[in-house]
Motif scaffolding. Structure first.
Motif, PDB file in Angstrom:
ATOM      1  N   ILE A  48      -3.632  -1.418   9.333  1.00  0.00           N
ATOM      2  CA  ILE A  48      -3.085  -2.217   8.768  1.00  0.00           C
ATOM      3  C   ILE A  48      -2.547  -1.887   6.931  1.00  0.00           C
ATOM      4  O   ILE A  48      -1.349  -2.689   6.494  1.00  0.00           O
ATOM      5  CB  ILE A  48      -4.587  -2.845   8.032  1.00  0.00           C
ATOM      6  CG1 ILE A  48      -4.897  -3.122   9.431  1.00  0.00           C
ATOM      7  CG2 ILE A  48      -4.105  -4.093   7.355  1.00  0.00           C
ATOM      8  CD1 ILE A  48      -4.022  -3.764  10.527  1.00  0.00           C
ATOM      9  N   ALA A  49      -3.304  -0.842   6.545  1.00  0.00           N
ATOM     10  CA  ALA A  49      -2.876  -0.071   5.108  1.00  0.00           C
ATOM     11  C   ALA A  49      -2.468   1.087   4.819  1.00  0.00           C
ATOM     12  O   ALA A  49      -3.285   1.291   6.128  1.00  0.00           O
ATOM     13  CB  ALA A  49      -3.344  -0.626   4.575  1.00  0.00           C
ATOM     14  N   SER A 104      -6.107   6.884   2.245  1.00  0.00           N
ATOM     15  CA  SER A 104      -6.826   5.786   2.641  1.00  0.00           C
ATOM     16  C   SER A 104      -5.837   5.970   3.441  1.00  0.00           C
ATOM     17  O   SER A 104      -5.161   5.293   3.136  1.00  0.00           O
ATOM     18  CB  SER A 104      -7.570   4.751   1.266  1.00  0.00           C
ATOM     19  OG  SER A 104      -8.386   5.800   0.507  1.00  0.00           O
ATOM     20  N   LEU A 106      -6.485   1.837   6.195  1.00  0.00           N
ATOM     21  CA  LEU A 106      -7.399   1.360   7.123  1.00  0.00           C
ATOM     22  C   LEU A 106      -6.606   0.872   7.486  1.00  0.00           C
ATOM     23  O   LEU A 106      -5.400   0.352   8.851  1.00  0.00           O
ATOM     24  CB  LEU A 106      -6.912   0.154   6.296  1.00  0.00           C
ATOM     25  CG  LEU A 106      -8.061  -1.327   6.523  1.00  0.00           C
ATOM     26  CD1 LEU A 106      -9.405  -1.413   5.780  1.00  0.00           C
ATOM     27  CD2 LEU A 106      -6.917  -2.256   5.094  1.00  0.00           C
ATOM     28  N   ILE A 114     -12.849  -2.786  12.475  1.00  0.00           N
ATOM     29  CA  ILE A 114     -12.249  -2.975  11.286  1.00  0.00           C
ATOM     30  C   ILE A 114     -12.428  -1.087  10.591  1.00  0.00           C
ATOM     31  O   ILE A 114     -13.499  -1.278  10.085  1.00  0.00           O
ATOM     32  CB  ILE A 114     -11.506  -3.395  10.045  1.00  0.00           C
ATOM     33  CG1 ILE A 114     -11.249  -4.967  11.030  1.00  0.00           C
ATOM     34  CG2 ILE A 114     -10.480  -3.460   9.110  1.00  0.00           C
ATOM     35  CD1 ILE A 114     -11.228  -6.386  10.152  1.00  0.00           C
ATOM     36  N   TYR A 116     -11.963   1.778   7.304  1.00  0.00           N
ATOM     37  CA  TYR A 116     -11.246   2.348   6.613  1.00  0.00           C
ATOM     38  C   TYR A 116     -11.546   3.450   6.741  1.00  0.00           C
ATOM     39  O   TYR A 116     -13.078   4.049   6.006  1.00  0.00           O
ATOM     40  CB  TYR A 116     -11.945   1.265   4.818  1.00  0.00           C
ATOM     41  CG  TYR A 116     -11.298   2.326   3.697  1.00  0.00           C
ATOM     42  CD1 TYR A 116     -11.992   3.002   2.724  1.00  0.00           C
ATOM     43  CD2 TYR A 116     -10.172   2.428   3.286  1.00  0.00           C
ATOM     44  CE1 TYR A 116     -12.067   3.742   2.582  1.00  0.00           C
ATOM     45  CE2 TYR A 116      -9.388   2.895   2.090  1.00  0.00           C
ATOM     46  CZ  TYR A 116     -10.726   3.643   1.528  1.00  0.00           C
ATOM     47  OH  TYR A 116     -10.207   4.575   0.405  1.00  0.00           O
TER      48      TYR A 116
ATOM     49  N   ALA B  71     -12.584 -11.208   8.420  1.00  0.00           N
ATOM     50  CA  ALA B  71     -13.300  -9.921   7.935  1.00  0.00           C
ATOM     51  C   ALA B  71     -11.568  -9.083   7.802  1.00  0.00           C
ATOM     52  O   ALA B  71     -11.999  -8.555   6.470  1.00  0.00           O
ATOM     53  CB  ALA B  71     -13.648  -9.610   8.933  1.00  0.00           C
ATOM     54  N   LEU B  72     -10.521  -9.281   7.877  1.00  0.00           N
ATOM     55  CA  LEU B  72      -9.166  -8.608   8.143  1.00  0.00           C
ATOM     56  C   LEU B  72      -9.193  -8.644   6.083  1.00  0.00           C
ATOM     57  O   LEU B  72      -8.679  -7.756   5.324  1.00  0.00           O
ATOM     58  CB  LEU B  72      -8.054  -9.175   8.635  1.00  0.00           C
ATOM     59  CG  LEU B  72      -6.901  -8.228   8.882  1.00  0.00           C
ATOM     60  CD1 LEU B  72      -7.580  -7.163   9.371  1.00  0.00           C
ATOM     61  CD2 LEU B  72      -6.228  -8.608   9.869  1.00  0.00           C
ATOM     62  N   MET B  75     -11.717  -6.525   4.344  1.00  0.00           N
ATOM     63  CA  MET B  75     -11.591  -4.423   4.154  1.00  0.00           C
ATOM     64  C   MET B  75      -9.765  -4.556   3.312  1.00  0.00           C
ATOM     65  O   MET B  75     -10.005  -3.689   2.917  1.00  0.00           O
ATOM     66  CB  MET B  75     -10.514  -4.444   5.579  1.00  0.00           C
ATOM     67  CG  MET B  75     -12.787  -4.889   6.431  1.00  0.00           C
ATOM     68  SD  MET B  75     -13.582  -3.502   5.914  1.00  0.00           S
ATOM     69  CE  MET B  75     -13.473  -1.467   5.813  1.00  0.00           C
ATOM     70  N   LYS B  76      -8.708  -5.529   3.450  1.00  0.00           N
ATOM     71  CA  LYS B  76      -7.600  -5.694   2.439  1.00  0.00           C
ATOM     72  C   LYS B  76      -8.016  -5.483   1.007  1.00  0.00           C
ATOM     73  O   LYS B  76      -7.597  -4.612   0.522  1.00  0.00           O
ATOM     74  CB  LYS B  76      -6.758  -6.432   2.964  1.00  0.00           C
ATOM     75  CG  LYS B  76      -5.796  -6.256   4.593  1.00  0.00           C
ATOM     76  CD  LYS B  76      -4.957  -7.415   4.236  1.00  0.00           C
ATOM     77  CE  LYS B  76      -4.119  -7.341   5.530  1.00  0.00           C
ATOM     78  NZ  LYS B  76      -2.804  -8.391   6.491  1.00  0.00           N
ATOM     79  N   TYR B  79      -9.519  -2.205   0.392  1.00  0.00           N
ATOM     80  CA  TYR B  79      -8.787  -1.156   0.689  1.00  0.00           C
ATOM     81  C   TYR B  79      -8.055  -1.071  -0.922  1.00  0.00           C
ATOM     82  O   TYR B  79      -7.659   0.563  -0.993  1.00  0.00           O
ATOM     83  CB  TYR B  79      -7.232  -1.299   1.470  1.00  0.00           C
ATOM     84  CG  TYR B  79      -6.436  -0.463   1.648  1.00  0.00           C
ATOM     85  CD1 TYR B  79      -5.439  -0.136   1.231  1.00  0.00           C
ATOM     86  CD2 TYR B  79      -6.862   1.018   2.399  1.00  0.00           C
ATOM     87  CE1 TYR B  79      -3.953   0.839   1.215  1.00  0.00           C
ATOM     88  CE2 TYR B  79      -6.195   1.981   2.749  1.00  0.00           C
ATOM     89  CZ  TYR B  79      -4.892   1.769   1.828  1.00  0.00           C
ATOM     90  OH  TYR B  79      -3.858   3.425   1.531  1.00  0.00           O
TER      91      TYR B  79
END
Lengths: 130, 303
Positions: A48-49, A104, A106, A114, A116, B71-72, B75-76, B79
């Motif tokens: 995702i990242a 880092s 994700l 999910i 991290y 949830a996504l 978490m983003k 991050y």
């Protein structure tokens, strides 16, 4: 300097370029930029990242006498001497990363959770010869 | 456990071989004890993909369950708070974790909830599967993460009474799980734009996770009312809040060699003769919140 009179007839600007090649040797070991995006690897479905990742890489020649500029150990010079004087099958010192920085990431796990996570040594930040 | 010697890393990199061919002695994994081989199987997906040979492995179509969009989003946001735009972990010393995992309850259990979302008492039965947590990921903090939709105006005060209990499945009565231990507490907070409520359940789950329990079955009762108990105001009528079953957030410290160890690199940077080694204060909140909450608490008191 055999024929000082024959110095190249160049404009001042070219002259500085001309002298610079002696100050900063060309093609020597140094850090090169490299940037990729996870979509190129088709990983963006589960990473995702970050979207982009710059691992960088080291490339270039290692000078014969590797001095303080690369922080190389004395062993590097010894290896050079072995290559030149004793056994040329022993490789010359190579230009490799010396320091890294973490990254880092994700990601989506196969079970849908999910995560991290911070990974060590994912981005080269400095090169050395050894 | 973290050695930077190149030789060591050569050995460990020998570990990074696809598990498929562990049947032959030629694969160094074959010589490893089974537990370590299993450890490889649980290597983070990023490193597993990096280690697999040849590009055809890179777009392996591993079926993945899609996470909950809320949830996504959470978490983003985590991050962005923890890493720079280039993806490098931020250097603020306050957070000790290098891994955060968010689990949503397993879907089968959700069906058992029936009339969730009506009235004010929310009773949910949650089953979390924590198989992805590896033996080298040590729990620092665990939080039940509620996201709620409500018509209650922002910055109004809400008080929730929570009753949490862990269910044990023992073989004698697999159909009716018994309750092993439970806890009741109240939660007071103000409604904010981002409608998340974090319930710290670290001390409650620590014994389970420390004993490598990977299936956590719990029942959560939540009753939310408007008002602030401290001010002796009568708690007003219950709030019609649609509560989505909470997710479970685990803040972990991964001690494996591949994980980033903040203290190592900070120590490197501070390396200098004679400089006293600095250890994180043991009471430091692993997520760095306490520092904030001190500040927040002071500002809340001021408010």
């Amino acid at each position: 300097d055999e024929n000082p009179k024959e110095a190249p007839a160049t404009t001042p600007y070219n002259l500085s370029q001309y002298f610079k090649q002696f100050l900063f040797p060309q093609n020597e070991c140094e850090l090169h930029n490299f940037r990729l995006s996870f979509s190129q690897l088709k990983w963006d479905r589960w990473i995702i990242a970050p979207h982009r990742y710059s691992p960088q890489y080291c490339k270039g020649d290692c000078p014969r006498v590797v001095g303080h500029r690369y922080g190389s150990a004395v062993h590097t010079m010894v290896q050079n001497i072995i290559y030149e004087k004793l056994d040329s099958s022993v490789p010359k010192p190579s230009c490799v990363p010396a320091e890294y920085s973490p990254l880092s990431v994700l990601t989506i796990e196969p079970d849908g959770s999910i995560v991290y996570k911070e990974y060590e040594d994912m981005i080269a930040t400095k090169c050395t010869c050894r | 456990p973290h050695s930077r010697g190149r030789v060591a890393s050569e050995e460990t990199s020998g570990l990074l071989v696809a598990p498929e061919d562990t049947s032959s002695e030629l694969n160094p994994l074959w010589w490893l004890p089974k537990g370590v081989r299993r450890g490889y199987a649980l290597l983070p997906p990023l490193l597993k993909v990096l280690s697999e040979r040849g590009p055809q492995h890179w777009d392996s179509e591993v079926p993945r369950l899609q996470p909950d969009s809320r949830a996504l989003r959470y978490m983003k946001r985590l991050y962005k708070m923890s890493a720079t735009k280039e993806g490098i972990p931020k250097a603020n010393k306050s957070h000790l974790y290098n891994t955060v995992r968010l689990f949503t309850p397993c879907s089968e259990c959700k069906h058992r909830h029936g009339d969730l979302g009506k009235g004010d008492i929310h009773s949910v039965d949650l089953l979390f599967n924590l198989d992805r947590v590896t033996a080298l990921e040590h729990l620092l903090k665990s939080v039940l993460l509620y996201s709620f939709d409500t018509s209650v105006p922002i910055s109004s005060s809400i008080t929730c009474m929570c009753h949490l209990s862990i269910k044990e499945h023992d073989f004698s009565s697999p159909v009716c799980p018994s309750v092993s231990h439970s806890v009741a507490f109240s939660l007071h907070f103000q409604v904010r734009k981002r409608k998340w409520v974090e319930i710290d359940v670290t001390s409650f789950l620590q014994p389970l996770i420390a004993t490598n329990r990977r299936d956590i079955h719990m029942a959560v009762n939540v009753t939310c009312l408007m008002g602030e108990p401290q001010r002796n105001t009568d708690l007003e009528s219950p709030i019609n809040m649609a509560l989505v079953p909470p997710s479970l957030l685990l803040y972990l410290n991964d001690t494996s060699e591949q994980a980033y160890h903040r203290w190592n690199s900070l120590r490197h940077r501070r390396k200098g003769p004679g400089r006293p080694r600095q250890r994180p204060a043991p009471l430091l909140d692993p997520t760095g919140d306490k520092e904030n909450s001190q500040g927040t608490r002071a500002s809340r008191r001021r408010r």
